[in-house]
Design an enzyme around this catalytic site. Structure first.
Site, PDB file in Angstrom:
ATOM      1  CG  LEU A  17      51.637  24.480  97.649  1.00  0.00           C
ATOM      2  CD1 LEU A  17      52.071  23.815  99.168  1.00  0.00           C
ATOM      3  CD2 LEU A  17      53.056  25.027  97.293  1.00  0.00           C
ATOM      4  CB  THR A  63      40.729  23.624  95.984  1.00  0.00           C
ATOM      5  OG1 THR A  63      40.843  24.053  97.385  1.00  0.00           O
ATOM      6  CG2 THR A  63      41.053  25.062  95.105  1.00  0.00           C
ATOM      7  CE  LYS A  67      37.745  20.588  98.453  1.00  0.00           C
ATOM      8  NZ  LYS A  67      38.539  19.835  99.466  1.00  0.00           N
ATOM      9  CG  ASN A  88      38.972  15.782  96.022  1.00  0.00           C
ATOM     10  OD1 ASN A  88      38.473  14.777  95.467  1.00  0.00           O
ATOM     11  ND2 ASN A  88      40.151  16.216  96.422  1.00  0.00           N
ATOM     12  CG  ASP A 104      39.581  16.240 100.224  1.00  0.00           C
ATOM     13  OD1 ASP A 104      40.959  16.730  99.441  1.00  0.00           O
ATOM     14  OD2 ASP A 104      38.775  17.222 100.061  1.00  0.00           O
ATOM     15  N   GLY A 131      33.538  21.759 109.421  1.00  0.00           N
ATOM     16  CA  GLY A 131      33.375  22.303 107.981  1.00  0.00           C
ATOM     17  C   GLY A 131      33.655  21.260 106.962  1.00  0.00           C
ATOM     18  N   GLY A 237      49.138  19.568 107.701  1.00  0.00           N
ATOM     19  CA  GLY A 237      48.276  19.177 106.670  1.00  0.00           C
ATOM     20  C   GLY A 237      48.878  18.781 105.226  1.00  0.00           C
TER      21      GLY A 237
END
Ligand code: NDP
Length: 272
Positions: A17, A63, A67, A88, A104, A131, A237
């Site tokens: 997006l 992404t 990264k 990022n 982030d 992760g 998110g």
């Protein structure tokens, strides 16, 4: 001034997006810019990303799964990116090299502030997953002084991550989730289990407490639906995505973009 071109780089990247968000902000602010997607499937991503610095791009969002490669590709790395251990956002420097940042954490902070207005200092927060997304989460929750319980399918990964980023955190396997969630002020799912249609196992009654899943759209649906059925107040998110994009936009353009408008546009796109 020549047009400034930006891109999101990932594999996969077709459903990102980010082009929607950044193109909207470029247009709203009448900037001479363009934002495109780059599908990078490569065994040598760091060298490829370094190469993009000479290919006419002013900045890149990075992404999955690149990264760490972006961290390697940047000549200068911000303290935040060093701390999180991932880059990022890349911005072109006057000498033609990349400087790397991590936005982030700021995105995650926005998502948390929308999920709860409570001061999380000393409050119990159960975090599922260990992760890449959990890294930004732990950095922020440590700063807030939350009491963190980090649970993961592979508990060794949770232990390793906690040792690195949140030494005071307790860790365990997903078996502990029912007890941990029963006592938590906030539950955060950073695990990607929703992408395979799974929900968090054996959630106890939520009694209206917030549960934040860092994924969005179809991937968030199984977790959020099961959480709502168990009485939790579900949050996805998407604010994290928009928040990290806003921080990148600020780095590149030195302009504060309209995050609410972008959030609405993303929700409309996902609903379409
Ligand atoms: P990683 O691949 O780095 O980590 C995945 C994590 O999920 C690991 O802890 C893994 O456990 C766990 N996991 C995967 N499958 C399952 C399963 N079936 N059951 C239980 N645990 C599972 O992914 P990321 O951390 O980068 O991404 C995680 C999520 O966060 C994704 O949904 C992603 O979309 C979202 N995200 C959202 C962002 C936003 O801006 N909103 C930004 C970045 C990510 P194990 O260690 O055992 O393998």
């Amino acid at each position: 001034m020549t047009k400034r071109v930006f891109a999101v780089v990932g594999d996969p990247v077709a459903h990102s997006l980010s082009p929607l968000i950044h193109t909207r902000w470029i247009e709203e602010n009448r900037l001479d810019g363009e934002y495109v997607r780059i599908h990078l499937r490569s065994a040598n991503a760091a060298a490829d990303i370094r190469g993009l610095a000479g290919a006419g791009f002013s900045g890149l969002n990075i992404t999955l799964p690149h990264k760490l490669a972006a961290l390697e590709a940047a000549r200068v790395i911000s303290p935040e990116a060093k701390l999180v251990g991932a880059v990022n956002t890349l911005a072109l420097q006057p000498d033609g090299s990349w400087s790397g940042d991590n936005t982030d954490v700021e995105g995650f902070a926005l998502a948390v502030s929308r999920a709860t207005s409570a001061d999380l200092r000393g409050r119990k927060v159960a975090v599922v997953g260990a992760g890449g997304a959990a890294r930004a989460a732990l950095v922020h929750l440590e700063r807030l002084g939350a009491s963190i319980l980090l649970l993961n399918r592979t508990p060794e990964n949770a232990e390793k991550l906690a040792r690195e980023l949140a030494p005071g955190a307790h860790t365990g396997s997903l078996d502990i989730l029912p007890k941990a969630a029963a006592e938590a002020d906030l539950v955060i799912n950073t695990a990607s289990l929703g992408h395979s249609g799974e929900a968090l196992p054996d959630l106890p009654a939520g009694r209206g407490r917030p549960l934040l899943d860092l994924s969005y759209g179809k991937a968030a649906a199984p977790v959020l639906k099961a959480a709502a059925e168990a009485g939790w107040t579900p949050h996805d998110g998407l604010p994290m995505l928009v928040g990290q994009a806003a921080a990148a936009f600020r780095i590149w353009w030195k302009i504060e973009p309209d995050q609410e408008g972008a959030l609405k546009a993303c929700r409309a796109r996902l609903a379409a």
